[in-house]
Design a protein around this motif. Structure first.
Motif, PDB file in Angstrom:
ATOM      1  N   ALA A 199       0.821  -1.216   0.000  1.00  0.00           N
ATOM      2  CA  ALA A 199       0.000   0.000   0.000  1.00  0.00           C
ATOM      3  C   ALA A 199       0.851   1.260   0.000  1.00  0.00           C
ATOM      4  O   ALA A 199       0.340   2.361   0.246  1.00  0.00           O
ATOM      5  N   TYR A 200       2.142   1.139  -0.305  1.00  0.00           N
ATOM      6  CA  TYR A 200       3.040   2.297  -0.192  1.00  0.00           C
ATOM      7  C   TYR A 200       2.637   3.445  -1.111  1.00  0.00           C
ATOM      8  O   TYR A 200       2.861   4.623  -0.782  1.00  0.00           O
ATOM      9  N   LEU A 201       2.025   3.138  -2.263  1.00  0.00           N
ATOM     10  CA  LEU A 201       1.650   4.209  -3.198  1.00  0.00           C
ATOM     11  C   LEU A 201       0.544   5.101  -2.639  1.00  0.00           C
ATOM     12  O   LEU A 201       0.374   6.236  -3.101  1.00  0.00           O
ATOM     13  N   ASP A 202      -0.192   4.616  -1.659  1.00  0.00           N
ATOM     14  CA  ASP A 202      -1.212   5.449  -1.017  1.00  0.00           C
ATOM     15  C   ASP A 202      -0.588   6.462  -0.062  1.00  0.00           C
ATOM     16  O   ASP A 202      -1.254   7.421   0.342  1.00  0.00           O
ATOM     17  N   HIS A 203       0.658   6.240   0.309  1.00  0.00           N
ATOM     18  CA  HIS A 203       1.279   7.063   1.343  1.00  0.00           C
ATOM     19  C   HIS A 203       2.504   7.833   0.874  1.00  0.00           C
ATOM     20  O   HIS A 203       2.836   8.871   1.461  1.00  0.00           O
ATOM     21  N   LEU A 204       3.179   7.334  -0.160  1.00  0.00           N
ATOM     22  CA  LEU A 204       4.407   7.967  -0.621  1.00  0.00           C
ATOM     23  C   LEU A 204       4.256   8.418  -2.073  1.00  0.00           C
ATOM     24  O   LEU A 204       3.566   7.773  -2.860  1.00  0.00           O
ATOM     25  N   ALA A 205       4.898   9.512  -2.406  1.00  0.00           N
ATOM     26  CA  ALA A 205       4.981   9.974  -3.791  1.00  0.00           C
ATOM     27  C   ALA A 205       6.431  10.365  -4.050  1.00  0.00           C
ATOM     28  O   ALA A 205       7.228  10.504  -3.123  1.00  0.00           O
ATOM     29  N   GLU A 206       6.772  10.553  -5.341  1.00  0.00           N
ATOM     30  CA  GLU A 206       8.153  10.866  -5.713  1.00  0.00           C
ATOM     31  C   GLU A 206       8.196  12.159  -6.523  1.00  0.00           C
ATOM     32  O   GLU A 206       7.493  12.288  -7.526  1.00  0.00           O
ATOM     33  N   LYS A 207       9.038  13.072  -6.095  1.00  0.00           N
ATOM     34  CA  LYS A 207       9.184  14.376  -6.738  1.00  0.00           C
ATOM     35  C   LYS A 207      10.387  14.364  -7.669  1.00  0.00           C
ATOM     36  O   LYS A 207      11.478  13.933  -7.291  1.00  0.00           O
ATOM     37  N   VAL A 208      10.212  14.843  -8.888  1.00  0.00           N
ATOM     38  CA  VAL A 208      11.318  14.978  -9.838  1.00  0.00           C
ATOM     39  C   VAL A 208      11.917  16.371  -9.684  1.00  0.00           C
ATOM     40  O   VAL A 208      11.198  17.378  -9.691  1.00  0.00           O
ATOM     41  N   VAL A 209      13.245  16.434  -9.534  1.00  0.00           N
ATOM     42  CA  VAL A 209      13.931  17.725  -9.405  1.00  0.00           C
ATOM     43  C   VAL A 209      14.907  17.876 -10.568  1.00  0.00           C
ATOM     44  O   VAL A 209      15.389  16.879 -11.117  1.00  0.00           O
ATOM     45  N   PRO A 210      15.235  19.095 -10.963  1.00  0.00           N
ATOM     46  CA  PRO A 210      16.036  19.296 -12.176  1.00  0.00           C
ATOM     47  C   PRO A 210      17.527  19.016 -12.020  1.00  0.00           C
ATOM     48  O   PRO A 210      18.226  18.880 -13.030  1.00  0.00           O
ATOM     49  N   PHE A 211      18.041  18.928 -10.789  1.00  0.00           N
ATOM     50  CA  PHE A 211      19.487  18.837 -10.606  1.00  0.00           C
ATOM     51  C   PHE A 211      19.965  17.438 -10.221  1.00  0.00           C
ATOM     52  O   PHE A 211      21.150  17.241  -9.954  1.00  0.00           O
ATOM     53  N   SER A 212      19.066  16.455 -10.181  1.00  0.00           N
ATOM     54  CA  SER A 212      19.466  15.112  -9.750  1.00  0.00           C
ATOM     55  C   SER A 212      18.726  14.064 -10.565  1.00  0.00           C
ATOM     56  O   SER A 212      17.562  14.242 -10.915  1.00  0.00           O
ATOM     57  N   TYR A 213      19.401  12.952 -10.867  1.00  0.00           N
ATOM     58  CA  TYR A 213      18.740  11.849 -11.559  1.00  0.00           C
ATOM     59  C   TYR A 213      17.823  11.075 -10.618  1.00  0.00           C
ATOM     60  O   TYR A 213      16.939  10.361 -11.061  1.00  0.00           O
ATOM     61  N   GLY A 214      18.069  11.181  -9.337  1.00  0.00           N
ATOM     62  CA  GLY A 214      17.226  10.480  -8.365  1.00  0.00           C
ATOM     63  C   GLY A 214      15.969  11.262  -8.051  1.00  0.00           C
ATOM     64  O   GLY A 214      15.995  12.498  -7.918  1.00  0.00           O
ATOM     65  N   LYS A 215      14.854  10.551  -7.925  1.00  0.00           N
ATOM     66  CA  LYS A 215      13.603  11.189  -7.510  1.00  0.00           C
ATOM     67  C   LYS A 215      13.596  11.379  -5.993  1.00  0.00           C
ATOM     68  O   LYS A 215      14.248  10.643  -5.261  1.00  0.00           O
ATOM     69  N   PHE A 216      12.845  12.371  -5.525  1.00  0.00           N
ATOM     70  CA  PHE A 216      12.795  12.698  -4.106  1.00  0.00           C
ATOM     71  C   PHE A 216      11.453  12.237  -3.526  1.00  0.00           C
ATOM     72  O   PHE A 216      10.424  12.906  -3.705  1.00  0.00           O
ATOM     73  N   PRO A 217      11.423  11.119  -2.818  1.00  0.00           N
ATOM     74  CA  PRO A 217      10.162  10.685  -2.203  1.00  0.00           C
ATOM     75  C   PRO A 217       9.722  11.627  -1.077  1.00  0.00           C
ATOM     76  O   PRO A 217      10.556  12.271  -0.429  1.00  0.00           O
TER      77      PRO A 217
END
Length: 449
Positions: A258-276
């Motif tokens: 059920a993690y998708l109900d509680h966590l989301a991921e933010k895309v930022v312009p300076f990193s290849y990694g998404k920010f949960p």
């Protein structure tokens, strides 16, 4: 526009990253960014692969914690194919994961972070490393190397492959544990537990007091936390529910799928990694130091914050002492190192407990598997945080969709915040030196990314 300070690469971490500090015209910090530029691409190139191949493929995601990806992947495939793993199969998986935690914590505390504490941030970078530590304290260095070898030997002897393992398979494990290996492993784990207890006492005398004295408030931020807990709220590295704790200590708990109900991921312009971030808190996302929104942390400090207790006596005693000193949830970033040694004690105790379980030598280690359509989420605790593998398969058992949130990814936003805090506190009016820049790096190393 003022000067830009680039720290590239960040040293003595397990991944690849750089720090970019923008100063204003007065030489004070205007903005700080930590860029992670390691593009993996696994979520795309595994599409169309048979699901049973993924546990062997995804262990290549990380050469430091391949066992965690290997086991999380097996759990995800099990869930896709509706497989119930026999008790011995689960115990063997947990044993390998726990031993991998043991050697990883030794690696980080002594080999990577240790030079900052045993030598000091002002030492020249050419000697501020494991070789400098060997020269400064050869007796301690020899002990650490021998203990890491003991842990690695268990993984190698049993699986024949310490890195990029193939021992876990959908439905269970590849082979049973022999009585002879069980005895050898118990001897090794007993020695590792003795060293973990020594390391804890040594650090409480020689390392942890330096935090407040030499690095007061370094990278300190206020966030929530995430980690697995068992059905009684205890620390668990292998299985359980995800507990997501707010900065005030209140928490919600949910099954990994059920993690998708509680966590989301933010895309930022300076990193290849998404920010949960914590979507279910309903406050959005912000890394503003004075008013962060949706930010939580993973890894050792997070796990001992979210857990009500630890079901092993020596680690529980250490947890109680820690909480008497720092409360719950503890927020100081450098306390990740303290929490790391508490977990080291727990991991040794838990591995011994598993080896003493009479079910561990059962030949019933694997259930029959039939590929089918489904969705499965495999979740374990990697040294760097809560590891989530989410797979979807078609009727032939081929991967149609994959999503990963790895341990370090949870911490990308907090790492940026901690480094920004450290840089703002340490760089004033354009004055800085190598020791100050290394202290800023220390804010990253605490997270062991």
């Amino acid at each position: 526009m003022g000067k830009i300070i680039n720290i590239q690469p960040i040293t003595r971490i397990e991944g690849h990253a750089s720090i970019h500090i923008q100063l204003d015209d007065q030489g004070n910090v205007q903005e700080t960014k930590v860029a992670f530029k390691s593009l993996r691409g696994f979520e795309k190139f595994v599409q169309g692969k048979p699901a049973e191949e993924l546990p062997r493929i995804v262990s290549r995601i990380c050469g430091i914690c391949p066992w965690m990806h290997h086991i999380a992947s097996n759990k995800a495939v099990d869930a896709c194919f509706n497989v119930i793993v026999p008790p011995a199969g689960n115990l063997l998986r947990e044993l390998m994961l726990t031993i991998a935690h043991i050697e990883d914590k030794l690696l980080h505390f002594f080999f990577l972070a240790g030079a900052d504490f045993f030598l000091g941030p002002e030492y020249d970078y050419s000697v501020r490393n494991i070789m400098g530590l060997v020269k400064a304290n050869p007796e301690l260095a020899e002990k650490v190397i021998k203990m890491r070898h003991k842990a690695k030997m268990v993984l190698d002897r049993f699986s024949r492959k310490t890195i990029h393992p193939v021992a876990g398979v959908p439905g269970g494990f590849i082979k049973p544990l022999s009585i002879e290996d069980r005895k050898t492993f118990l001897d090794n784990l007993t020695a590792l537990l003795d060293f973990a207890l020594f390391a804890m006492e040594y650090a409480k005398k020689e390392v942890f007091p330096k935090f407040a004295e030499s690095f007061p408030g370094l990278g300190e931020i206020t966030t929530g936390f995430i980690g697995l807990v068992d059905n009684k709220g205890g620390l668990n590295l292998y299985d359980g529910n995800i507990r997501l704790m707010k900065p005030d200590g209140n928490y919600m708990e949910f099954a990994p799928d059920a993690y998708l109900d509680h966590l989301a991921e933010k895309v930022v312009p300076f990193s290849y990694g998404k920010f949960p971030y914590a979507k279910s808190w309903g406050e959005g996302f912000s890394t503003d130091l004075d008013a962060p929104k949706g930010i939580y942390r993973s890894n050792t400090l997070a796990r001992i914050n979210v857990a009500d207790h630890i079901d092993s006596p020596r680690a529980q005693a250490e947890l109680e002492e820690f909480r008497d000193l720092y409360g719950r949830p503890a927020q100081s970033t450098l306390l990740y190192h303290y929490a790391r040694l508490i977990e080291e004690v727990y991991s040794c105790e838990r591995a011994i407990e598993i080896l003493k379980d009479p079910r561990i030598t059962s030949p019933e280690i694997r259930a029959k598997v039939e590929p089918c359509a489904g969705r499965g989420v495999g979740c374990v605790e990697a040294p760097r945080g809560t590891l989530i593998h989410d797979y979807t398969t078609d009727e032939n058992g081929l991967i149609t969709k994959m999503n990963l949130i790895v341990g370090t990814t949870h911490n990308l936003a907090p790492i940026n915040m901690s480094v920004d805090r450290a840089a703002r506190d340490l760089i004033k009016n354009g004055v800085y030196d190598d020791a100050i820049l290394n202290k800023i790096e220390m804010a990253v190393r605490a997270y062991d990314p």
